[in-house]
Design a protein around this motif. Structure first.
Motif, short mmCIF file in Angstrom:
data_model
loop_
_atom_site.label_atom_id
_atom_site.label_comp_id
_atom_site.label_asym_id
_atom_site.label_seq_id
_atom_site.Cartn_x
_atom_site.Cartn_y
_atom_site.Cartn_z
N ASN A 292 -69.53 -5.95 60.18
CA ASN A 292 -68.28 -6.49 60.38
C ASN A 292 -68.50 -7.56 61.62
N LEU A 293 -67.78 -8.70 61.36
CA LEU A 293 -67.63 -9.72 62.45
C LEU A 293 -66.32 -9.44 63.02
N VAL A 294 -65.84 -8.94 64.21
CA VAL A 294 -64.36 -8.74 64.61
C VAL A 294 -64.53 -9.48 65.89
N ALA A 295 -63.48 -10.48 66.09
CA ALA A 295 -63.56 -11.43 67.31
C ALA A 295 -62.29 -11.80 67.64
N ARG A 296 -61.79 -11.92 68.81
CA ARG A 296 -60.75 -12.72 69.31
C ARG A 296 -59.62 -12.05 68.76
#
Length: 361
Positions: A292-296
């Motif tokens: 997953n991309l988990v950002a900000r």
């Protein structure tokens, strides 16, 4: 003449031309039932048989719709097909035994099985459902219920929800600005019970934004949440278990983009105030969060952070979960957060800078 009518007439002409003096093929029994503005969707659904499609033309329809026949497809023509609540007086006047439980429950479209038998192979697609006090599209005791290309927004509790159901597909929907979860899946909403095997239910390619929680998976097993875009909620993805047995778990959360879920929401009876939670696991086992991309995602809630492993509020630990190969960046208070005391949880090969406790990146 619209495309639906043209397709229907073309099909009818072909059958007449090919079938002079002969019986029509069995497939002709599966009829498109076309609903125009001012007509009742429920009336067409009640007339539908297994295998039929109810096509709802562009327009705004003020009613709730209950589907209790297996194998029926309810299909709009896209964003122009809008289902909203009836005015109170109109709802009372038009209510029937078939729809009371759906409309009085505050739901837009209901797909309802029984205590002894799931309703199978119902599809709801290509329409908008909005403004209901509880749920836009709700399924209970369903088997292979598909909800796709539905715009579910500004409903009081959930956009799209299923309980006590198996082999569901929730795909390519836009669930936004709902009071609780955009997409909500659970074993049951009426009692405390152990996790339910969802039979490989699939939640994929949905855009989920500006809800309290983007996607909630509660007390379920054997389910995949993949390739969803989850943004602007107070919390992105919640996988929730508790003290009941069997325990929630055997879930895969993969290839999702979970960013900037920084809306602020007050506490409820179940949860503290929420803000800045990306993916949260609480009270689960054998769940994999990968790719997953988990950002900000930024906040000061006890559940804030990128990917958070949190001991459940009833004291149940999370055990044997695996968080691996995620890109986790610019989250606060940390990219990876583990406040759980459970056993055999693994954080492996994640791309991140900060963790609580240190050493998880």
């Amino acid at each position: 003449m619209n495309r639906c009518h043209i397709a229907y007439l073309a099909c009818t002409t072909a059958l007449v031309g090919a079938g002079l003096g002969a019986a029509a093929p069995a497939a002709a029994a599966h009829r498109p039932l076309v609903v125009s503005p001012g007509e009742s969707i429920q009336k067409a659904v009640d007339a539908a048989r297994t295998g039929d499609t109810v096509v709802v033309l562009a327009g705004t329809y003020h009613e709730s719709v209950k589907i209790s026949t297996p194998g029926v497809t309810l299909r709009g023509v896209g964003a122009g097909t809008v289902i909203e609540p009836a005015a109170p007086k109109a709802a009372t006047k038009a209510a029937t035994k078939a729809t009371d439980s759906c409309s009085e429950g505050g739901n837009g479209i209901c797909v309802v099985g029984t205590r002894t038998r799931n309703i199978a192979n119902v599809t709801v697609e290509d329409l908008t459902v909005t403004g209901f006090s509880r749920t836009g599209v709700f399924g209970t005791a369903t088997d292979t219920m598909t909800v796709r290309r539905v715009d579910a927004y500004k409903n009081g509790v959930w956009g799209i929800a299923q309980e006590g159901s198996v082999r569901g597909v929730v795909q390519d929907n836009h669930a936004h600005d709902n009071g609780d979860a955009g997409i909500f899946l659970a074993n049951t909403i009426k009692e405390e019970a152990g996790a339910y095997d969802s039979g490989q239910t699939l939640v994929e390619h949905n855009r989920v934004e500006n809800n309290r929680i983007g996607i909630t998976v509660r007390r379920l097993r054997n389910l995949t949440v993949q390739a969803n875009y989850v943004t602007g909620n107070c919390a992105g993805v919640f996988v929730v278990g508790d003290e009941n047995r069997p325990k929630a778990g055997d879930i895969t959360v993969t290839a999702n983009r979970v960013t900037e879920n920084n809306k602020s929401c007050p506490k409820t009876e179940r949860l503290p105030a929420l803000q800045g939670s990306g993916i949260v696991l609480t009270g689960t086992e054998k769940t994999r969060v990968t790719g997953n991309l988990v950002a900000r995602n930024t906040g000061t809630s006890p559940l804030s952070g990128g990917i958070v492993l949190f001991k459940s509020f009833v004291g149940v630990t999370s055990d044997a979960n695996r968080i691996d190969e995620n890109a986790v960046e610019n989250n606060s208070p940390a990219d990876l957060v583990n406040t759980d005391t459970g056993k055999n949880n693994a954080f492996v090969r994640n791309s991140c800078r900060a963790s609580q406790p240190a050493g998880l990146c």
